[in-house]
Design a protein around this motif. Structure first.
Motif: not given
Ligand code: LLP
Length: 451
Positions: A68-70, A207-209, A284-287, A380-382
């Motif tokens: 959701v944070k994305a 895990c989330h790397i 997934p968030g950003r993708r 995402a993240y905007g």
């Molecule tokens: N799960 C966990 C536990 C996370 O901490 C995150 C992102 C995600 C999933 C989703 O990751 P994604 O699929 O979106 O890469 N503000 C930064 C990105 C921070 C990501 C934090 N955690 C940016 O604008 O690049």
């Protein structure tokens, strides 16, 4: 030049369109700056994950939990919920949003290193799918609160596999030095302890790397380490139902970047899981959202200089923090290509009083004052990282579906920004200060009467 993977964006007669809507029409109707999203792109991105999972025997029972944070706009959460997604949340606020958007609490996983008592209580009351527990202390806290509510809390340990995701250091989370998760070497002992806690039910391993990962290898490395842990758990009589591999798959922000296909990254992981009876969760968030959005902004001034030309626009770092915070690159294009205007090299900057307030540097653009620019890949993240710095109202958010535009968040008005603030009473209350004085609207009004 568009980044790859943005098929919802196209030029027609020199004018940039999102789906079937010309961006100048949007700017005319709603003003700028605005975050614009493509409904079709959001749908296609989630479908791609669901299809990649569904196509594999080991993924058929998998669940995509959108991070959701994305981008936490209710309309986006609602769209994903209707498509069957679950959600990865990191706060009580995100849980409230998911529920308000019609999301299913039974498909919610709760990550984050600092879950407060109130957040844990709310998540237990909502009956979420799983807590992704990040420390021994958090495990004790969840056990204790679940006990007071007469419940057993479903948990995974977020295991830190000490894998280098080869991304920006601020968003690498799977290294031993990060604050996240339980070191993999300590995980088995903590699982054994968790198995003995009366109000804990072990559900999985998590895990989330890291984020913006453009290489599938770190995911495979992390999985290999988790498989060793899963074998050890089984040997110790601690079976788990699911494996949550987190999010992190990146997108191509620039022409010269290549984002791996979802299935190319997922299939080798699913192959390794085929013999195990495990449900796979992805976060997934950003993708899902990055390439589905752009930030539409208007050029206020051109300011040519000796060494740098500035294009000063009406969006700023408060609307899109990524360039200032991470030195991130977002493609910037003129909305209307003009034949007669010569191109020059510009730093595209906002009105905020910081030299770090840039949206892009050294960009070749053929533009004049009042022209529109589109800053790409901002879904995402905007908006999610936007602020009111410099008392700038947050931009409007618009969802385009076909040739229709839906306002999914109205533009903030300046008065909204200080609506929660209060003036001090003109004179101090006559009672001497003893500890904390809580100013409520009522006692402020009464001070005002006595002044
Ligand atoms: N799960 C966990 C536990 C996370 O901490 C995150 C992102 C995600 C999933 C989703 O990751 P994604 O699929 O979106 O890469 N503000 C930064 C990105 C921070 C990501 C934090 N955690 C940016 O604008 O690049």
């Amino acid at each position: 030049m568009m980044p790859p993977d943005t098929p919802f964006l196209a030029r027609r007669q020199e004018v940039l369109h999102v789906e079937d809507l010309a961006l100048p029409e949007l700017a005319l109707a709603f003003g700028t700056p605005c975050h614009v999203y493509s409904h079709a792109a959001l749908r296609a991105n989630l479908r791609a994950f669901q299809a990649a999972l569904g196509a594999h025997p080991a993924g058929a029972r998998g669940l995509v939990c959108y991070a959701v944070k994305a981008n936490s706009n209710l309309a986006i959460l609602n769209l994903f919920a209707r498509m069957g997604a679950g959600f990865d949340i990191v706060s009580g606020g995100e849980l409230a949003r998911v529920l308000a958007a019609g999301g299913d609490a039974g498909k919610v996983v709760f990550s984050g290193v600092g879950k407060s008592r109130a957040e844990i209580r709310a998540a237990l009351a909502a009956d979420i799918l799983c807590f992704n527990v990040e420390s021994a202390a958090e495990l004790e806290r969840i056990n204790e609160i679940a006990g007071t509510l007469g419940k057993r809390a479903p948990i995974s340990l977020r295991v830190n596999p000490d894998v280098d995701p080869r991304t920006h250091p601020y968003i690498a989370t799977g290294l031993e030095t990060a604050k996240f998760g339980v070191p993999i070497g300590a995980a088995l002992a903590l699982y054994e302890h968790a198995a003995r806690l009366p109000h804990i039910r072990i559900e999985g391993v998590d895990c989330h790397i890291g984020s913006q990962i453009l290489d599938c290898a770190p995911f495979r490395e992390a999985l290999e380490r988790l498989l060793v842990l899963l074998d050890a758990l089984e040997k110790h009589g601690i079976p788990v139902k699911h494996l949550d591999l987190g999010g992190g798959l990146g997108v191509a922000y620039r022409q010269d970047e290549v984002a791996p296909e979802i299935s190319a990254c997922l299939t080798p992981l699913l192959d390794r899981l085929e013999d195990r009876k495990l449900n796979l969760i992805l976060e997934p968030g950003r993708r899902l959202t990055a390439q589905a959005g752009l930030l539409l902004t208007r050029v206020e001034y051109l300011k040519p200089g000796e060494s740098v030309n500035f294009a000063i626009v009406d969006a700023a770092m408060n609307d899109l923090l990524r360039p200032a915070l991470y030195g991130a690159w977002h493609e910037i294009v003129a909305v209307t290509q003009k034949k007669g205007t010569p191109a020059a090299i510009y730093d595209v900057v906002g009105p905020i009083c910081e030299s770090g307030d840039f949206l892009g540097q050294k960009r070749a653009l053929a533009i004049e004052p009042d022209d529109l620019l589109a800053i790409l890949s901002t879904g995402a993240y905007g908006m999610a990282m936007s602020s009111n710095y410099n008392t700038r109202p947050r931009a409007m958010e618009i969802m385009v579906r076909g040739d229709a535009a839906h306002v999914i968040r109205r533009r903030e008005e300046t008065a909204d920004l200080y609506a929660l603030e209060r003036l001090l009473p003109a004179r101090s209350p006559s009672v001497p200060f003893s500890g904390l004085t809580v100013e409520t609207d009522k006692n402020i009004a009464s001070h005002e009467q006595t002044c």
